[in-house]
Design an enzyme around this catalytic site. Structure first.
Site, PDB file in Angstrom:
ATOM      1  N   ASP A 281      39.706  31.823  85.043  1.00 46.78           N
ATOM      2  CA  ASP A 281      39.738  33.172  84.500  1.00 46.78           C
ATOM      3  C   ASP A 281      38.495  33.896  85.005  1.00 46.78           C
ATOM      4  O   ASP A 281      37.508  33.276  85.383  1.00 46.78           O
ATOM      5  CB  ASP A 281      39.757  33.089  82.965  1.00 46.78           C
ATOM      6  CG  ASP A 281      40.078  34.419  82.321  1.00 46.78           C
ATOM      7  OD1 ASP A 281      40.279  35.399  83.052  1.00 46.78           O
ATOM      8  OD2 ASP A 281      40.136  34.468  81.085  1.00 46.78           O
TER       9      ASP A 281
ATOM     10  N   ASP B 163      48.701  29.603  79.795  1.00 45.51           N
ATOM     11  CA  ASP B 163      47.540  28.825  79.333  1.00 45.51           C
ATOM     12  C   ASP B 163      47.285  29.190  77.884  1.00 45.51           C
ATOM     13  O   ASP B 163      47.610  30.296  77.446  1.00 45.51           O
ATOM     14  CB  ASP B 163      46.294  29.129  80.168  1.00 45.51           C
ATOM     15  CG  ASP B 163      45.625  30.429  79.721  1.00 45.51           C
ATOM     16  OD1 ASP B 163      44.660  30.377  78.926  1.00 45.51           O
ATOM     17  OD2 ASP B 163      46.087  31.513  80.133  1.00 45.51           O
TER      18      ASP B 163
END
Length: 373
Positions: free
Chosen positions: A93, A268
């Site tokens: 991320d 996720d």
């Protein structure tokens, strides 16, 4: 020479689809669930157990790894794969979620985000260029653009401002990513809150910029599940069918199945391990709170037919005891149980899509959840 990043759709069933992502560190079967290893570790779980559960890919966090141990240090030690001894694909991320979650500690400008470190209070700047530099140093197979994520519900003008800023940052991220190695990819992130016109505008602009994959961000941040599913169902079809679609930060087993049904390829979420550490097991019979007193004398395993040794070999009474005694092993075992369950859920979805029986699969799974045994 590393192979180029690619996505190959294999089969579809309605909007649901299964395929394969080829990355520098191996193949990811989709739809895929990525366990969250924010700081280079799946909290409380050994990597061998994560891999044995069926995970093809993990997620790491740019913001946290940039602060500790530092991207340059990780790079000097061989990159994140070598550092954490995970030779398989990794997605990182960009730190955009922390723009929202650490709102009291940051300031957003056109240039980027300035954070006050939650570790030592030092001021840290994260620009689009630095976010990409950190991810290249980490060596992640899939990097994410820096974006601004707005907590919902929010005023339309605030959502639009963040969406437009994220688009400008996307262009800067793509330019910065040109120095990345072959076989690695940068995904753009669709923003726009719960406003479909803004989502469509964001998707069109990102497609024009051009990315090998696209994420739907800014969901599971305060809106209802119904709103989230509506936005996903309206946004996914606006993204290229030949590129992977990633729904960020989602979610429950029901959310995953709903996302797959709407054409999502990647997910996720921290739920499997976070809930495991707090005594909640995800099973084919629905969620089980092992801390409830009625488990104290129950000799049954969580699921005698599970692939997972922890679900199959330990009694509910023993697992209950571990939590009542404050033993860390309890959280580890339930985290492993939950990771296996999430991976099995995705494996079942892939098989069902391949045989065009995904709707039947969802119905079967949903009926099993109500068994509650």
């Amino acid at each position: 020479m590393q192979k180029p990043f690619s996505f190959r759709p294999i089969a579809t069933d309605g909007a649901a689809r299964t395929g394969e992502l080829a990355t520098a560190h191996g193949t990811v079967r989709t739809p895929a669930f990525m366990p969250v290893g924010t700081q280079g570790a799946i909290k409380g779980v050994h990597h061998d157990d994560v891999r044995a559960s069926g995970a093809d890919i993990l997620l790491g966090n740019t913001y946290h790894l940039m602060l500790r141990p530092g991207a340059e240090r990780v790079a000097a030690l061989g990159g994140l794969h070598e550092f954490m001894r995970w030779p398989y694909p990794i997605l990182t991320d960009s730190g955009g979620y922390q723009v929202m979650s650490l709102a009291p500690l940051r300031k957003v400008t056109e240039a980027g985000v300035t954070f006050r470190s939650h570790i030592d209070g030092a001021m840290v700047e994260l620009t689009p260029e630095r976010a990409i530099e950190v991810q290249i140093l980490l060596g992640s197979d899939i990097a994410m653009q820096l974006d601004e994520c707005v907590k919902l519900p929010a005023e339309r003008h605030d959502v639009e401002r963040a969406m437009q800023l994220s688009l400008r940052w996307a262009e800067r991220c793509k330019r910065a990513f040109e120095s990345a190695l072959p076989g690695h990819a940068l995904f753009g992130i669709v923003q726009g809150g719960d406003d479909q016109s803004l989502r469509e505008q964001s998707a069109r602009a990102l497609i024009e910029i051009g990315f090998p994959g696209y994420a739907i961000g800014g969901l599971a941040v305060g809106e209802t599940p119904e709103v989230m599913r509506r936005v996903v169902g309206e946004t996914a079809p606006a993204l290229p069918a030949d590129r992977p679609r990633y729904l960020m930060g989602v979610g429950t087993p029901a959310d995953l199945l709903a996302g797959v049904a709407r054409g999502i390829d990647m997910f996720d979420c921290v739920l499997p391990t976070r809930n495991g550490r707090h005594g909640l097991a995800f099973t084919r019979f629905g969620p089980i709170n092992i801390k409830n007193a009625h488990h104290a004398d129950d000799p049954r395993p969580l699921d005698a037919e599970s692939r997972c040794p922890a679900a199959r070999d330990f009694s509910r009474a023993y697992l209950h005891h571990l939590f009542k005694a404050g033993e860390a092993l309890g959280g580890t075992l339930l985290s492993v149980v939950n990771l296996y369950y999430y991976q099995d859920l995705m494996a079942g979805a892939r098989a069902a899509i391949a045989t065009r029986r995904f709707a039947d699969y969802v119905a079967q799974i949903t009926e099993q959840w109500s068994a509650n045994i």
